[in-house]
Motif scaffolding. Structure first.
Motif, PDB file in Angstrom:
ATOM      1  N   LYS A  56       0.853  -1.185   0.000  1.00 50.08           N
ATOM      2  CA  LYS A  56       0.000   0.000   0.000  1.00 50.08           C
ATOM      3  C   LYS A  56       0.888   1.234   0.000  1.00 50.08           C
ATOM      4  N   VAL A  57       0.256   2.364  -0.263  1.00 47.89           N
ATOM      5  CA  VAL A  57       1.013   3.602  -0.403  1.00 47.89           C
ATOM      6  C   VAL A  57       0.491   4.643   0.584  1.00 47.89           C
ATOM      7  N   CYS A  58       1.419   5.296   1.243  1.00 47.70           N
ATOM      8  CA  CYS A  58       1.072   6.415   2.115  1.00 47.70           C
ATOM      9  C   CYS A  58       1.866   7.628   1.652  1.00 47.70           C
TER      10      CYS A  58
ATOM     11  N   LEU B 291       0.073  11.580 -14.118  1.00 45.49           N
ATOM     12  CA  LEU B 291       0.095  10.878 -15.395  1.00 45.49           C
ATOM     13  C   LEU B 291      -0.318   9.432 -15.188  1.00 45.49           C
ATOM     14  N   VAL B 292       0.258   8.817 -14.185  1.00 44.94           N
ATOM     15  CA  VAL B 292      -0.057   7.410 -13.910  1.00 44.94           C
ATOM     16  C   VAL B 292      -0.987   7.358 -12.697  1.00 44.94           C
ATOM     17  N   GLU B 293      -2.190   6.855 -12.943  1.00 46.78           N
ATOM     18  CA  GLU B 293      -3.167   6.775 -11.855  1.00 46.78           C
ATOM     19  C   GLU B 293      -2.869   5.559 -10.990  1.00 46.78           C
ATOM     20  N   ILE B 294      -2.488   5.824  -9.769  1.00 47.19           N
ATOM     21  CA  ILE B 294      -2.202   4.750  -8.822  1.00 47.19           C
ATOM     22  C   ILE B 294      -2.992   5.039  -7.559  1.00 47.19           C
ATOM     23  N   PRO B 295      -3.703   4.036  -7.059  1.00 52.93           N
ATOM     24  CA  PRO B 295      -4.444   4.299  -5.819  1.00 52.93           C
ATOM     25  C   PRO B 295      -3.499   4.604  -4.664  1.00 52.93           C
ATOM     26  N   ILE B 296      -3.767   5.698  -3.988  1.00 52.79           N
ATOM     27  CA  ILE B 296      -2.963   6.057  -2.813  1.00 52.79           C
ATOM     28  C   ILE B 296      -3.847   5.784  -1.600  1.00 52.79           C
ATOM     29  N   ASP B 297      -3.400   4.856  -0.789  1.00 54.09           N
ATOM     30  CA  ASP B 297      -4.245   4.365   0.295  1.00 54.09           C
ATOM     31  C   ASP B 297      -4.351   5.348   1.450  1.00 54.09           C
ATOM     32  N   TYR B 298      -3.280   6.056   1.714  1.00 50.80           N
ATOM     33  CA  TYR B 298      -3.278   7.034   2.807  1.00 50.80           C
ATOM     34  C   TYR B 298      -2.691   8.341   2.277  1.00 50.80           C
ATOM     35  N   VAL B 299      -3.509   9.369   2.284  1.00 48.73           N
ATOM     36  CA  VAL B 299      -3.057  10.677   1.794  1.00 48.73           C
ATOM     37  C   VAL B 299      -3.163  11.695   2.922  1.00 48.73           C
ATOM     38  N   GLY B 300      -2.083  12.427   3.131  1.00 49.36           N
ATOM     39  CA  GLY B 300      -2.124  13.473   4.147  1.00 49.36           C
ATOM     40  C   GLY B 300      -2.898  14.679   3.656  1.00 49.36           C
TER      41      GLY B 300
END
Lengths: 186, 197
Positions: free
Chosen positions: A130-132, A142-151
């Motif tokens: 996952k990505v935070c 440009l590249v759509e990537i799900p970001i699981d935790y965004v500040g």
């Protein structure tokens, strides 16, 4: 590149204060702790920009966790990039197979680096990735990537501080600010 | 709408229409994102007899991301026509994903990668430019007189010869046939009356 001796002078506007960042990091830490409860987590920080965020975030996560660091080369378009391809400058120091990995990023804009990193890390067979990200600048995506935790979702501006640099400077600012155009326009 | 997204045949001698496109291709290559240059032509205006009056060929197709990208590094006041074309494309092909990359986007990208010196050289230029525009102090081969194609000019100034950016070359690891089939599949899926999901 020319910067002022007092770096604050190069900042036109404080976008996120030290307090705002601290509150958000606590909030993210709580969410991550809840989501990964009962599991062991590996935080992977992408050098160098995410270092302050990683240091603060890990102390807000109440789980047994490991940390690791990665660094990848950034596009520069120069002849020194012999292959013309992104390179791993620093790889993980421990295997991540069958581990839950949380990639910690300072900012996501185009998503090109993140896209590359996720593909690379998937090849190491983690249980999950996952990505935070502290900051999300969707206008540049440009590249759509799900970001699981965004500040914070931020506007389309050139930001520095709290790890973010321009020409390797400004990383040590305790806030995130918008750089004055005079600081980057020669 | 069988003409939607007709694959384009790039003949030998074609080069990027603008130097910023070559730079953009180099960035995509760097991050190992497969791309094709102007692979599809989309009709966007017909006469009453069904003849195509106007069409639009977005600059890049990123097959793995199913994304079309149109770069416009011209002055903002000159991009109205492109805005209209993109708007029309979205109306006609609602399933198609296209991103318009403006001069400010390109500028931010160059700034991010420490290439701000290139911005003034690339922005606002109409079509191909000569090698001297790319002469940057300290860059290998920057003073050499090169071939006329933009890809080669950029190559002289910014990278080794084997990293030449040539839109005719494949930057997708699939075979040419497989790429063409992928483009056709994508085009069919994007066509307004398509049943593909």
């Amino acid at each position: 590149m020319k910067h002022s001796q007092d770096l604050n002078e190069d900042v036109g506007e404080i976008l996120l204060s030290e307090d705002q960042i601290r509150i958000k990091v606590v909030e993210l830490g709580k969410r991550i702790s809840a989501d990964y409860a009962g599991r062991e987590l590996t935080l992977v920080s992408v050098l160098k920009g995410s270092l302050p965020f990683m240091a603060d975030l890990m102390r807000q996560i109440d789980l047994p966790l490991r940390i690791d660091l990665m660094e990848v080369s950034s596009y520069g378009g120069t002849a020194t990039e012999s292959s013309g391809l992104v390179r791993i400058l620093k790889d993980l120091s421990a295997p991540i197979d069958d581990r839950d990995v949380l990639l910690v990023e300072d900012i996501i804009d185009t998503g090109l680096t993140l896209n590359y990193l996720i593909r690379y890390l998937r090849g190491k067979n983690p249980r999950s990735i996952k990505v935070c990200a502290l900051l999300d600048k969707p206008a540049r995506r440009l590249v759509e990537i799900p970001i699981d935790y965004v500040g914070f979702e931020i506007p389309d501006a050139f930001v520095v501080g709290y790890g973010l640099d321009f020409g390797e400077v400004y990383r040590n600012l305790r806030f995130v600010g918008v750089l004055r155009p005079e600081a980057y326009e020669s | 709408m069988s003409e939607a997204g007709t694959p384009r045949d790039h003949k030998a001698g074609n080069a990027f229409a603008h130097a910023s496109e070559a730079e953009f291709a180099r960035i995509l290559d760097f991050y190992q994102v497969a791309w094709e240059y102007e692979p599809q032509v989309f009709p966007i205006l017909w006469d009453l007899d069904g003849n195509v009056l106007e069409s639009f060929a977005p600059d890049f197709f990123l097959p793995d991301l199913e994304l079309l990208i149109e770069l416009t590094t011209l002055q903002q006041r000159l991009v109205r026509k492109k805005n209209r074309k993109v708007r029309r494309l979205r109306e006609l092909y609602p399933n198609l994903r296209i991103k318009l990359f403006y001069a400010r986007d390109f500028r931010a990208l160059m700034l991010k990668y420490g290439r701000s010196a290139l911005v003034s050289e690339l922005s606002g230029t109409l079509g191909q430019v000569g090698p001297r525009h790319y002469a940057e102090p300290g860059l290998e081969g920057s003073s050499a007189a090169g071939p006329t194609a933009v890809g080669r000019q950029l190559d002289l100034s910014t990278g080794p010869a084997d990293a030449a950016i040539d839109p005719r070359a494949s930057h997708d690891r699939r075979s040419r046939g497989a790429r063409r089939r992928a483009v056709r599949r994508a085009a069919a899926a994007y066509a307004p009356n398509s049943t593909a999901t």
